[in-house]
Design a protein around this motif. Structure first.
Motif, PDB file in Angstrom:
ATOM      1  N   PHE A  89      43.233  45.342  32.738  1.00 16.75           N
ATOM      2  CA  PHE A  89      42.717  45.345  34.178  1.00 16.75           C
ATOM      3  C   PHE A  89      42.453  44.241  34.706  1.00 16.75           C
ATOM      4  N   SER A  90      42.815  44.019  35.886  1.00 17.31           N
ATOM      5  CA  SER A  90      42.392  42.681  36.488  1.00 17.31           C
ATOM      6  C   SER A  90      41.040  43.124  36.850  1.00 17.31           C
ATOM      7  N   ALA A  91      40.260  41.911  37.252  1.00 17.77           N
ATOM      8  CA  ALA A  91      38.668  42.268  37.828  1.00 17.77           C
ATOM      9  C   ALA A  91      38.569  43.071  38.944  1.00 17.77           C
ATOM     10  N   ALA A  92      39.490  42.777  39.899  1.00 16.34           N
ATOM     11  CA  ALA A  92      39.557  43.598  41.045  1.00 16.34           C
ATOM     12  C   ALA A  92      39.620  44.954  40.690  1.00 16.34           C
ATOM     13  N   ILE A  93      40.491  45.377  39.846  1.00 14.47           N
ATOM     14  CA  ILE A  93      40.812  46.862  39.632  1.00 14.47           C
ATOM     15  C   ILE A  93      39.356  47.254  38.671  1.00 14.47           C
ATOM     16  N   ALA A  94      39.072  46.596  37.923  1.00 16.13           N
ATOM     17  CA  ALA A  94      37.781  47.057  36.951  1.00 16.13           C
ATOM     18  C   ALA A  94      36.731  47.276  37.865  1.00 16.13           C
TER      19      ALA A  94
END
Length: 155
Positions: A89-94
């Motif tokens: 998961f990207s940092a933005a999604i997480a």
């Protein structure tokens, strides 16, 4: 000796299959009482396809297994909301999922392989109305994530 070992090995291979569809009869009775259509998967969990409106549906599982601590017994309700093509998961999604977890009344988002899974934990002895509400809450929250982050209706 070899025959006995072979028979034992065959018996052990059959045991998980024989018990794979065991399910919680209390949950079955509660779902039946509410008229909730479901199927039982290979793990004995109840798989429900919830109509969330606008022609959309959301998968929800009510686990038959009960998790325990010294003083609590909880039942988990799972619903997937996001799938990563890479497994990460990207940092933005997480961060988005963490922020959404903070807003939830019940449950939180967890990473299970390449899927973000909403997991609600309710008392194992919750009544049919509480279970039904938890299923609906899980479906609505997970569908919102899928719709907003993926733009799909596949989960």
């Amino acid at each position: 000796m070899r025959l006995r070992t072979t028979c034992l090995a065959l018996a052990l291979m059959l045991v998980p299959t024989a018990f794979a569809a065991d399910h919680d009869p209390v949950v079955k009775a509660q779902l039946d009482a509410k008229g909730t259509p479901y199927s039982v998967d290979d793990d004995g969990d109840f798989q429900i396809t919830v109509n969330v409106g606008d022609g959309r549906t959301q998968l929800v599982w009510v686990r038959s297994a009960v998790e325990s601590t010294s003083h609590h017994k909880v039942r988990e309700i799972w619903s997937p909301g996001y799938r990563s093509e890479t497994g990460n998961f990207s940092a933005a999604i997480a961060n988005d999922l963490l922020e959404r977890s903070n807003l939830l009344k019940l449950g939180s988002w967890v990473k299970q392989d390449d899927v973000a899974m909403l997991v609600l934990k309710i008392p194992a002895d919750a009544n049919a109305d509480a279970l039904d509400e938890a299923i609906d809450l899980a479906a609505a929250a997970a569908d919102a994530v899928e719709r907003e982050l993926l733009g799909s209706d596949d989960l």
